[in-house]
Scaffold this motif. Sequence first.
Motif, PDB file in Angstrom:
ATOM      1  N   LEU A 172       0.843  -1.212   0.000  1.00 14.68           N
ATOM      2  CA  LEU A 172       0.000   0.000   0.000  1.00 14.68           C
ATOM      3  C   LEU A 172       0.869   1.248   0.000  1.00 14.68           C
ATOM      4  CD1 LEU A 172      -2.825  -0.434   2.679  1.00 14.68           C
ATOM      5  CD2 LEU A 172      -3.046  -0.496   0.209  1.00 14.68           C
ATOM      6  N   ARG A 173       1.882   1.231   0.889  1.00 15.57           N
ATOM      7  CA  ARG A 173       2.698   2.425   1.088  1.00 15.57           C
ATOM      8  C   ARG A 173       3.504   2.781  -0.153  1.00 15.57           C
ATOM      9  NH1 ARG A 173       6.016   1.593   6.085  1.00 15.57           N
ATOM     10  NH2 ARG A 173       4.183   2.259   7.226  1.00 15.57           N
ATOM     11  N   TYR A 174       3.977   1.751  -0.878  1.00 10.56           N
ATOM     12  CA  TYR A 174       4.856   2.021  -2.007  1.00 10.56           C
ATOM     13  C   TYR A 174       4.149   1.846  -3.358  1.00 10.56           C
ATOM     14  CZ  TYR A 174       8.031   1.915   1.882  1.00 10.56           C
ATOM     15  OH  TYR A 174       8.628   2.179   3.092  1.00 10.56           O
ATOM     16  N   SER A 175       2.821   2.087  -3.345  1.00  8.57           N
ATOM     17  CA  SER A 175       2.083   2.078  -4.611  1.00  8.57           C
ATOM     18  C   SER A 175       1.185   3.317  -4.633  1.00  8.57           C
ATOM     19  CB  SER A 175       1.252   0.798  -4.727  1.00  8.57           C
ATOM     20  OG  SER A 175       0.297   0.743  -3.690  1.00  8.57           O
ATOM     21  N   GLN A 176       0.412   3.448  -5.713  1.00  6.63           N
ATOM     22  CA  GLN A 176      -0.433   4.635  -5.843  1.00  6.63           C
ATOM     23  C   GLN A 176      -1.887   4.249  -6.049  1.00  6.63           C
ATOM     24  OE1 GLN A 176       1.411   6.688  -9.083  1.00  6.63           O
ATOM     25  NE2 GLN A 176       2.761   7.827  -7.694  1.00  6.63           N
ATOM     26  N   ILE A 177      -2.742   5.255  -5.934  1.00  7.41           N
ATOM     27  CA  ILE A 177      -4.176   5.027  -6.137  1.00  7.41           C
ATOM     28  C   ILE A 177      -4.394   4.277  -7.453  1.00  7.41           C
ATOM     29  CG2 ILE A 177      -6.359   6.235  -6.672  1.00  7.41           C
ATOM     30  CD1 ILE A 177      -5.582   8.300  -4.586  1.00  7.41           C
ATOM     31  N   GLY A 178      -5.225   3.253  -7.410  1.00  9.93           N
ATOM     32  CA  GLY A 178      -5.562   2.496  -8.627  1.00  9.93           C
ATOM     33  C   GLY A 178      -4.664   1.292  -8.859  1.00  9.93           C
ATOM     34  N   ASP A 179      -3.483   1.265  -8.199  1.00  5.81           N
ATOM     35  CA  ASP A 179      -2.578   0.115  -8.377  1.00  5.81           C
ATOM     36  C   ASP A 179      -3.211  -1.159  -7.818  1.00  5.81           C
ATOM     37  OD1 ASP A 179      -0.523   1.291  -9.726  1.00  5.81           O
ATOM     38  OD2 ASP A 179       0.629   1.812  -7.942  1.00  5.81           O
ATOM     39  N   ALA A 180      -2.721  -2.302  -8.338  1.00 15.83           N
ATOM     40  CA  ALA A 180      -3.289  -3.588  -7.895  1.00 15.83           C
ATOM     41  C   ALA A 180      -2.329  -4.316  -6.959  1.00 15.83           C
ATOM     42  CB  ALA A 180      -3.565  -4.455  -9.114  1.00 15.83           C
ATOM     43  N   ILE A 181      -2.917  -4.977  -5.983  1.00 19.25           N
ATOM     44  CA  ILE A 181      -2.140  -5.803  -5.052  1.00 19.25           C
ATOM     45  C   ILE A 181      -2.726  -7.216  -5.116  1.00 19.25           C
ATOM     46  CG2 ILE A 181      -1.470  -6.137  -2.628  1.00 19.25           C
ATOM     47  CD1 ILE A 181      -1.910  -3.089  -2.264  1.00 19.25           C
ATOM     48  N   THR A 182      -1.859  -8.214  -5.262  1.00 10.07           N
ATOM     49  CA  THR A 182      -2.362  -9.601  -5.337  1.00 10.07           C
ATOM     50  C   THR A 182      -1.778 -10.427  -4.206  1.00 10.07           C
ATOM     51  OG1 THR A 182      -2.103  -9.319  -7.707  1.00 10.07           O
ATOM     52  CG2 THR A 182      -2.782 -11.486  -6.950  1.00 10.07           C
ATOM     53  N   LEU A 183      -2.677 -11.140  -3.547  1.00  6.13           N
ATOM     54  CA  LEU A 183      -2.271 -12.077  -2.497  1.00  6.13           C
ATOM     55  C   LEU A 183      -2.516 -13.467  -3.067  1.00  6.13           C
ATOM     56  CD1 LEU A 183      -1.594 -12.620   0.552  1.00  6.13           C
ATOM     57  CD2 LEU A 183      -4.025 -12.401   1.011  1.00  6.13           C
ATOM     58  N   GLU A 184      -1.448 -14.261  -3.140  1.00  7.52           N
ATOM     59  CA  GLU A 184      -1.557 -15.549  -3.832  1.00  7.52           C
ATOM     60  C   GLU A 184      -0.906 -16.647  -2.999  1.00  7.52           C
ATOM     61  OE1 GLU A 184       0.078 -14.956  -7.728  1.00  7.52           O
ATOM     62  OE2 GLU A 184      -0.204 -17.055  -8.248  1.00  7.52           O
ATOM     63  N   ALA A 185      -1.420 -17.870  -3.143  1.00  6.47           N
ATOM     64  CA  ALA A 185      -0.761 -18.992  -2.463  1.00  6.47           C
ATOM     65  C   ALA A 185      -0.852 -20.232  -3.315  1.00  6.47           C
ATOM     66  CB  ALA A 185      -1.420 -19.250  -1.116  1.00  6.47           C
ATOM     67  N   LYS A 186       0.185 -21.024  -3.298  1.00  4.03           N
ATOM     68  CA  LYS A 186       0.156 -22.311  -4.009  1.00  4.03           C
ATOM     69  C   LYS A 186       1.191 -23.234  -3.393  1.00  4.03           C
ATOM     70  CE  LYS A 186       3.049 -20.560  -7.725  1.00  4.03           C
ATOM     71  NZ  LYS A 186       3.119 -20.104  -9.033  1.00  4.03           N
ATOM     72  N   GLU A 187       1.078 -24.518  -3.733  1.00  7.10           N
ATOM     73  CA  GLU A 187       2.098 -25.456  -3.264  1.00  7.10           C
ATOM     74  C   GLU A 187       3.165 -25.470  -4.352  1.00  7.10           C
ATOM     75  OE1 GLU A 187       0.364 -29.029  -1.758  1.00  7.10           O
ATOM     76  OE2 GLU A 187       2.295 -29.812  -1.098  1.00  7.10           O
ATOM     77  N   ALA A 188       4.234 -24.710  -4.155  1.00 10.98           N
ATOM     78  CA  ALA A 188       5.232 -24.526  -5.204  1.00 10.98           C
ATOM     79  C   ALA A 188       5.917 -25.843  -5.538  1.00 10.98           C
ATOM     80  CB  ALA A 188       6.261 -23.505  -4.763  1.00 10.98           C
ATOM     81  N   GLU A 189       6.309 -26.561  -4.532  1.00 15.17           N
ATOM     82  CA  GLU A 189       6.808 -27.922  -4.729  1.00 15.17           C
ATOM     83  C   GLU A 189       6.257 -28.734  -3.575  1.00 15.17           C
ATOM     84  OE1 GLU A 189      11.110 -28.296  -3.335  1.00 15.17           O
ATOM     85  OE2 GLU A 189      11.061 -26.238  -4.095  1.00 15.17           O
ATOM     86  N   LYS A 190       6.362 -30.069  -3.679  1.00 12.75           N
ATOM     87  CA  LYS A 190       5.724 -30.935  -2.687  1.00 12.75           C
ATOM     88  C   LYS A 190       6.114 -30.518  -1.259  1.00 12.75           C
ATOM     89  CE  LYS A 190       3.232 -34.716  -2.125  1.00 12.75           C
ATOM     90  NZ  LYS A 190       2.187 -33.894  -1.529  1.00 12.75           N
ATOM     91  N   GLY A 191       5.084 -30.263  -0.447  1.00 11.06           N
ATOM     92  CA  GLY A 191       5.352 -29.975   0.965  1.00 11.06           C
ATOM     93  C   GLY A 191       5.798 -28.559   1.253  1.00 11.06           C
ATOM     94  N   LYS A 192       5.697 -27.671   0.239  1.00 12.55           N
ATOM     95  CA  LYS A 192       6.117 -26.278   0.488  1.00 12.55           C
ATOM     96  C   LYS A 192       5.049 -25.302   0.042  1.00 12.55           C
ATOM     97  CE  LYS A 192      10.974 -26.436   1.029  1.00 12.55           C
ATOM     98  NZ  LYS A 192      12.126 -26.828   0.276  1.00 12.55           N
ATOM     99  N   LEU A 193       4.554 -24.525   0.998  1.00  7.90           N
ATOM    100  CA  LEU A 193       3.542 -23.522   0.680  1.00  7.90           C
ATOM    101  C   LEU A 193       4.254 -22.237   0.283  1.00  7.90           C
ATOM    102  CD1 LEU A 193       0.526 -22.469   0.897  1.00  7.90           C
ATOM    103  CD2 LEU A 193       1.190 -21.650   3.152  1.00  7.90           C
ATOM    104  N   ARG A 194       3.891 -21.689  -0.891  1.00  6.72           N
ATOM    105  CA  ARG A 194       4.483 -20.411  -1.284  1.00  6.72           C
ATOM    106  C   ARG A 194       3.402 -19.336  -1.338  1.00  6.72           C
ATOM    107  NH1 ARG A 194       8.245 -20.076  -6.429  1.00  6.72           N
ATOM    108  NH2 ARG A 194       9.461 -21.472  -5.121  1.00  6.72           N
ATOM    109  N   ILE A 195       3.554 -18.335  -0.474  1.00  5.93           N
ATOM    110  CA  ILE A 195       2.602 -17.216  -0.449  1.00  5.93           C
ATOM    111  C   ILE A 195       3.288 -16.024  -1.114  1.00  5.93           C
ATOM    112  CG2 ILE A 195       1.261 -15.675   1.055  1.00  5.93           C
ATOM    113  CD1 ILE A 195       1.490 -17.802   3.259  1.00  5.93           C
ATOM    114  N   SER A 196       2.545 -15.285  -1.932  1.00  4.60           N
ATOM    115  CA  SER A 196       3.172 -14.084  -2.489  1.00  4.60           C
ATOM    116  C   SER A 196       2.267 -12.866  -2.322  1.00  4.60           C
ATOM    117  CB  SER A 196       3.516 -14.284  -3.963  1.00  4.60           C
ATOM    118  OG  SER A 196       2.354 -14.597  -4.677  1.00  4.60           O
ATOM    119  N   VAL A 197       2.912 -11.722  -2.140  1.00  4.59           N
ATOM    120  CA  VAL A 197       2.201 -10.437  -2.102  1.00  4.59           C
ATOM    121  C   VAL A 197       2.839  -9.595  -3.198  1.00  4.59           C
ATOM    122  CG1 VAL A 197       1.617  -8.405  -0.717  1.00  4.59           C
ATOM    123  CG2 VAL A 197       1.833 -10.641   0.395  1.00  4.59           C
TER     124      VAL A 197
END
Length: 269
Positions: A172-197
């Motif tokens: 939020l702090r380092y973006s501007q009005i109208g910009d998009a933020i995505t919160l994502e999660a997947k099992e990148a490889e077996k047994g590992k959760l990868r969350i991204s912002v």
Amino acid sequence: MEKKKYTKPKTITREELERALLEANDELSRANEKLNRQSRERTELFRNLSHDLRAPMTALVSTVGLLREKKNMGEEEYMELLDLMDRRLKNLNAIMDEIFLLGQMENPELQLKLERIDASVLLEEFYYSCEADIKYAERKLELSLPDELHCMICVDPQKIVRVLDNLFTNALRYSQIGDAITLEAKEAEKGKLRISVKDTGMGISAEDLQHIFERSYRADRSRTPGDGGHGLGLAIAKSIVERHDGRIWCESELNKGSSFYLELPCVEL
Ligand SMILES: Nc1ncnc2c1ncn2[C@@H]1O[C@H](COP(=O)(O)OP(=O)(O)O)[C@@H](O)[C@H]1O
Ligand SMILES: [Mg+2]
């Protein structure tokens, strides 16, 4: 009595001895360099923190002085000064809170309050808790959680939410009005959760990218008081994630946006 077998002591050549001494010397220099670096970082941390603490403190002292001097102040002016004091106190409180948490996370004796949680539940709850801020800041927030994500994690939920919160606040702090933020999660490889912002904000230069996880590092070095950031958030996030046997990293391009990733081990379903 059995006669003891004689073994010839191993002789060391002069060259071997010199090589061993040189290696020991190299190792000592590296350890010394590491200690010097840590000491420089600590000095820098104290300098930055005292600067960040002094600014709102000085402002508070002068506001109290004003309140004392101006005896016949109108109600509106009085309320404005109170609001000002309130903002500065909140700012001080936020710094103290971050210093406390950083100290806690760097204490190897600290026990995490671990719980088994469904990663999707944790992320959905976090996503809904961000809605008000997103609306207020006029950004777009997307949640991308695959239906087939069945990942249990064993974490201290308060601490992991703190990491997500820092990444989200930064987006939020380092973006501007109208910009998009995505919160994502997947099992990148077996047994590992990868969350991204991910955000489509101002991005980070390659030079700054090497330092952003250091304590009190800010790409914008002007350290203007009152703008919120004290450069501790990512250092705290890194300690929290590493205490969970995970890792955190960032990919970014200036003027295009940043993607922060955190990886945590999944546990048996
Ligand atoms: N999403 C982002 N976009 C651009 N720059 C970022 C982002 N997240 C962090 N940074 C940079 O990394 C620095 C360190 O981040 P952080 O430790 O959270 O401190 P701060 O309190 O300044 O937000 C920030 O000051 C900023 O320069
Ligand atoms: Mg931050």
